[in-house]
Design a protein around this motif. Sequence first.
Motif, PDB file in Angstrom:
ATOM      1  N   SER A 137       0.790  -1.234   0.000  1.00  0.00           N
ATOM      2  CA  SER A 137       0.000   0.000   0.000  1.00  0.00           C
ATOM      3  C   SER A 137       0.818   1.279   0.000  1.00  0.00           C
ATOM      4  O   SER A 137       0.393   2.285  -0.560  1.00  0.00           O
ATOM      5  CB  SER A 137      -0.921   0.011   1.216  1.00  0.00           C
ATOM      6  N   SER A 150       6.186  -7.191   3.689  1.00  0.00           N
ATOM      7  CA  SER A 150       5.510  -7.001   4.978  1.00  0.00           C
ATOM      8  C   SER A 150       4.082  -6.519   4.750  1.00  0.00           C
ATOM      9  O   SER A 150       3.120  -7.078   5.294  1.00  0.00           O
ATOM     10  CB  SER A 150       6.249  -5.981   5.841  1.00  0.00           C
ATOM     11  N   GLU A 151       3.952  -5.472   3.948  1.00  0.00           N
ATOM     12  CA  GLU A 151       2.614  -4.946   3.671  1.00  0.00           C
ATOM     13  C   GLU A 151       1.779  -5.992   2.922  1.00  0.00           C
ATOM     14  O   GLU A 151       0.592  -6.182   3.200  1.00  0.00           O
ATOM     15  CB  GLU A 151       2.720  -3.641   2.872  1.00  0.00           C
ATOM     16  N   SER A 193       0.070  -8.746   4.961  1.00  0.00           N
ATOM     17  CA  SER A 193      -1.167  -8.303   5.603  1.00  0.00           C
ATOM     18  C   SER A 193      -2.269  -8.047   4.561  1.00  0.00           C
ATOM     19  O   SER A 193      -3.416  -8.452   4.740  1.00  0.00           O
ATOM     20  CB  SER A 193      -0.861  -7.034   6.407  1.00  0.00           C
ATOM     21  N   ASN A 194      -1.916  -7.406   3.456  1.00  0.00           N
ATOM     22  CA  ASN A 194      -2.907  -7.105   2.416  1.00  0.00           C
ATOM     23  C   ASN A 194      -3.537  -8.365   1.826  1.00  0.00           C
ATOM     24  O   ASN A 194      -4.704  -8.365   1.443  1.00  0.00           O
ATOM     25  CB  ASN A 194      -2.260  -6.313   1.273  1.00  0.00           C
ATOM     26  N   ALA A 217      -3.957 -11.187   3.351  1.00  0.00           N
ATOM     27  CA  ALA A 217      -4.539 -12.084   4.368  1.00  0.00           C
ATOM     28  C   ALA A 217      -6.021 -12.329   4.103  1.00  0.00           C
ATOM     29  O   ALA A 217      -6.558 -13.363   4.480  1.00  0.00           O
ATOM     30  CB  ALA A 217      -4.335 -11.487   5.760  1.00  0.00           C
ATOM     31  N   ARG A 218      -6.674 -11.382   3.437  1.00  0.00           N
ATOM     32  CA  ARG A 218      -8.129 -11.481   3.259  1.00  0.00           C
ATOM     33  C   ARG A 218      -8.533 -12.601   2.305  1.00  0.00           C
ATOM     34  O   ARG A 218      -9.694 -12.976   2.265  1.00  0.00           O
ATOM     35  CB  ARG A 218      -8.682 -10.136   2.790  1.00  0.00           C
ATOM     36  N   ARG A 259      -5.311 -21.256   0.854  1.00  0.00           N
ATOM     37  CA  ARG A 259      -4.182 -20.372   0.549  1.00  0.00           C
ATOM     38  C   ARG A 259      -3.018 -21.141  -0.056  1.00  0.00           C
ATOM     39  O   ARG A 259      -2.335 -20.645  -0.946  1.00  0.00           O
ATOM     40  CB  ARG A 259      -3.775 -19.596   1.803  1.00  0.00           C
ATOM     41  N   LEU A 271       7.652  -8.971  10.139  1.00  0.00           N
ATOM     42  CA  LEU A 271       6.778  -8.250  11.079  1.00  0.00           C
ATOM     43  C   LEU A 271       6.654  -8.962  12.421  1.00  0.00           C
ATOM     44  O   LEU A 271       6.046  -8.437  13.346  1.00  0.00           O
ATOM     45  CB  LEU A 271       5.375  -8.093  10.469  1.00  0.00           C
ATOM     46  N   SER A 272       7.208 -10.146  12.525  1.00  0.00           N
ATOM     47  CA  SER A 272       7.020 -10.933  13.748  1.00  0.00           C
ATOM     48  C   SER A 272       7.677 -10.261  14.942  1.00  0.00           C
ATOM     49  O   SER A 272       8.701  -9.596  14.800  1.00  0.00           O
ATOM     50  CB  SER A 272       7.624 -12.324  13.574  1.00  0.00           C
ATOM     51  N   SER A 273       7.075 -10.476  16.081  1.00  0.00           N
ATOM     52  CA  SER A 273       7.622  -9.852  17.281  1.00  0.00           C
ATOM     53  C   SER A 273       8.998 -10.454  17.525  1.00  0.00           C
ATOM     54  O   SER A 273       9.213 -11.658  17.369  1.00  0.00           O
ATOM     55  CB  SER A 273       6.691 -10.053  18.465  1.00  0.00           C
ATOM     56  N   TYR A 296      10.735  -7.513  14.254  1.00  0.00           N
ATOM     57  CA  TYR A 296      10.176  -6.273  13.713  1.00  0.00           C
ATOM     58  C   TYR A 296      11.211  -5.146  13.670  1.00  0.00           C
ATOM     59  O   TYR A 296      11.409  -4.500  12.646  1.00  0.00           O
ATOM     60  CB  TYR A 296       8.974  -5.877  14.564  1.00  0.00           C
ATOM     61  N   TYR A 349      11.627  -4.729   9.734  1.00  0.00           N
ATOM     62  CA  TYR A 349      10.674  -3.733   9.231  1.00  0.00           C
ATOM     63  C   TYR A 349      11.091  -2.309   9.608  1.00  0.00           C
ATOM     64  O   TYR A 349      11.141  -1.402   8.772  1.00  0.00           O
ATOM     65  CB  TYR A 349       9.271  -4.044   9.747  1.00  0.00           C
TER      66      TYR A 349
END
Lengths: 494, 481
Positions: free
Chosen positions: A203, A310-311, A314-315, A317-318, A346, A365-367, A370, A374
């Motif tokens: 995005s 990374s983006e 998440s984008n 995932a839907r 998936r 992005l994982s804790s 990050y 990122y």
Amino acid sequence: MTAHELVKKIKNRELSSEEVTVSIFKRIEEVEGKVKAFVSRAKDLAVKQAREIDSRIAGGGDPGILGGVPVLIKDNINVTGTRTTCSSKILHNFVSPYDATVTKKLRDAGAVFIGKSNLDEFAMGSSTETSHYGATRNPWNLDCIPGGSSGGSAAAVAAGQTVLAIGSDTGGSIRQPASFCGVVGLKPTYGRVSRYGLVAFASSLDQIGPITRDTADAALLMNAIAGYDKNDSTSVDLPAPDYTRSLVKDVKDIRIGIPKEYFGEGLNKDVEKAVRDAVKLIEGQGAKVREVSLPHTEYAVAAYYIIAPSEASSNLARYDGVKYGYRTEGDENPGLSLIDVYERTRGEGFGQEVKRRIMLGAYSLSSGYYDAYYLKAQKVRTLIKKDFDEAFGEVDIIITPTTPTTAFRVGEKIDDPLQMYLLDIYTISANLAGLPGISIPCGFDGKGMPVGLQLLAKPFDEETLLRVAYSYEQSTDWHLREPELRQGRVNGKV
Amino acid sequence: MEKYKVTIGLEVHVQLKTASKIFCGCSAEFGAEPNTHTCPVCTGMPGTLPVLNRKVVEYAMKAAIATNCTIAPYSIFARKNYFYPDLPKNYQISQYEKPLAENGYIELNINGGRKKVDILRIHLEEDAGKLVHDMSEGSLVDFNRTGTPLMEIVTTPCIGSSAEAQEYLKILKSILQYIEVSDCDMEKGSLRCDANISVKPYGEEGLGVKTEVKNMNSFRGIQRAIDYEAKRQMEALDGGEVIHQDTRLWDEKAGKTFSMRSKEEAHDYRYFPDPDLVPVVVSERWKGEILKTLPELPGARCGRFIKEYGLSEYDSSILTAEKALADFYEDCAGRKGTDRDKKLCKAIANWVMGDLMKHLNEQNITIKESPVSPGMIVAMIALIDKGTISGKIAKTVFNDMYRTGRPPEDIIKEKNLVQVSDEGAIMKIIEEVIKENPDTVEKYKGGKEKALGFLIGQAMKKSRGKANPAMVNSIMREKLK
């Protein structure tokens, strides 16, 4: 024929939009078997639209700035009631319930939609080989890739299967295929064109832009699609100028910067020569050329391949088989848990490259990771932006090669993602910094494949970009050359 | 039992009652037909983008100011990534690292003293949809609630008991209703509360290991859940066990909490700033504009009621807990005037808190729907003061007013309930009573004070309650001398 010529002819009824549309479809039918630029075609709908434009003109109405001209839209941009597949199996049956803002604007401008063009799956790739629907071919050599991800749009423009095309550019996806196919591709400043209705890859980097035969058409298409959109919070509330006013052959005193970091290792000799010759020509027209430095260039690809995946993770995932699109066929099996349905859908619905990037992104992005990935990549991004800010303190336009090489053979790099990623080395920085960039034809290599010249400008200065590109174009004929495929066209009229 | 100290932190989710959702134009109204308040944006269609609803930010700003928080000049929406069918994008847009507001507090009255509950942060997020599990059709999802605005108010671990927790929630709810940002209706889910609970032996430094308890759906449930969980932890410690950090579900029927997932099983939400949204920038000017729209808050109003109307702290806090009730009271007592009749103010308070609230509660209706208007209550009290009716008859009149919605004068006239204060008429009744009860009269004269009460009662009965009780009393005493 170009759009700016066609619009006039359709408006004074020398040609009807229907004639133009029908002849375009004739051309598509002739060459599509070789080029494979389309995911879907909409002949009936297009002819209907064309007739509407014709009757509007007959009734004395305004057909719009693109009145009656065929436009091909990349298949990651929504058009109401038609499929948007993103060249992925997972969206093979997704029919959009709404128009993207760009689609709506094109409609208002009188464009005729002829179909949807092929892309790398979810725009992830540089060769249009990762499409679920097969690879698009380069009209200059059908054994070669057209570049990507907007390979379908660029190839179709080069092969005369459309007059205008829309692409999207996340790391070079408009400029690189434009360069490989010998056409013009413009990535606008981030925020200049609404992203609403563009299926998101990354995005913060995605921008929609034109792919055309020449800069005049790029300017015309920009006039149709640019501008603020309340549906896109990241679009910028600035009035969009009339870009056709920038089509002036005058580069006197324009300051051009040549970044030394872009002419190093990995740059093909033929490409370098074509680019340096182009710079000389522009200098000869009165521009002031100097060397500049963009010291953080070498980190751009690395930062990009953290931020974009990374983006994307998440984008994307839907797409889970719950609401629309592909759903694993085993879903009637009562033994399947929700997690099974997700994993199978998936696993089966996404291709290799998309899965690779989702995993890269999820990991970044994982804790615990990050900060190291990122956050670090975002800091690099800031430094790259700063490099450009400083360079643009001294120059108005930066000129580079669009790509280090020309188009390569299908299959040559598909198993070497790292080699593939490096193809974007010259285009990625503009996305990271949000800058406008254009690729225009500037010659051919020894094998007869097109070379692209990239011009970059300050944010929201597409006008200077177009002006310099136009001036160069007016003194050359690269943009008038046609690939083998185009020769001996049946339709001499269009 | 006083071996351990309990520490509680609360996370309250409040649904903001804006007309539209947080990131699209769909109606945020509760209770519509499934999937009728949806659009491509809130159902997460490919290519859609969120656009922040300004009203949502303003509602949260009101809450932030009302709870003494500092509003950040710059806050950010992030994505909280997890897969679930009620979440169409498979990520929730929520503020994470940079919330809208931080560092506030709410003051409670606990056992006559004051206590500050510190608020760590207030942030905004979108709600998820609702899953409906249907045996015949499998699991269905309703996206009406998807994207309705939620505000999360998080306290520090500073609450010391379930009673304090309940008091905090009561005050918070009162404030949020005053500023009209939420209905705070736990049954409808417009207020949800999770509790972080830990215990530790007194005198020990720091905090014990906490557990997070979810799924309470009433204030009473929250109190029970906290008490249960605190006790469970204490007993575990007593038994030499170690408390494990986990997320637990409260089972209202069983009266117990059950472990849902341990810390090891906790999700990694992979938070990162949402690139589709720009930072929320709040200027001083915008803050000033919002400040101007804030009404007098319950705490301040309670203090004013004590001062202006001469009410007790208890009465004032009850009357000001709900804005509509406080408004009703002030409509009765009169909004202007400095030199008030404190007795009248107290009488109004008694009628409102007593008979009126009793009736409203019985019928489970709100003060706004009261069939008795402030004017009717004031008129009725005036009739008592003038001696037109007795306090006792007034109860009957009130019931009739409530039932019929008619003014007290009409009821009194129609039912002939005017108090008899005519000395002759009362005398006549008393003489009759004395004549009819010679034995009791004798007993009284023999020194039995109690007998007088019986005789007065008989006289009141004879007058069908209309005789002026004070006059009956004095005339009776006179007669029996």
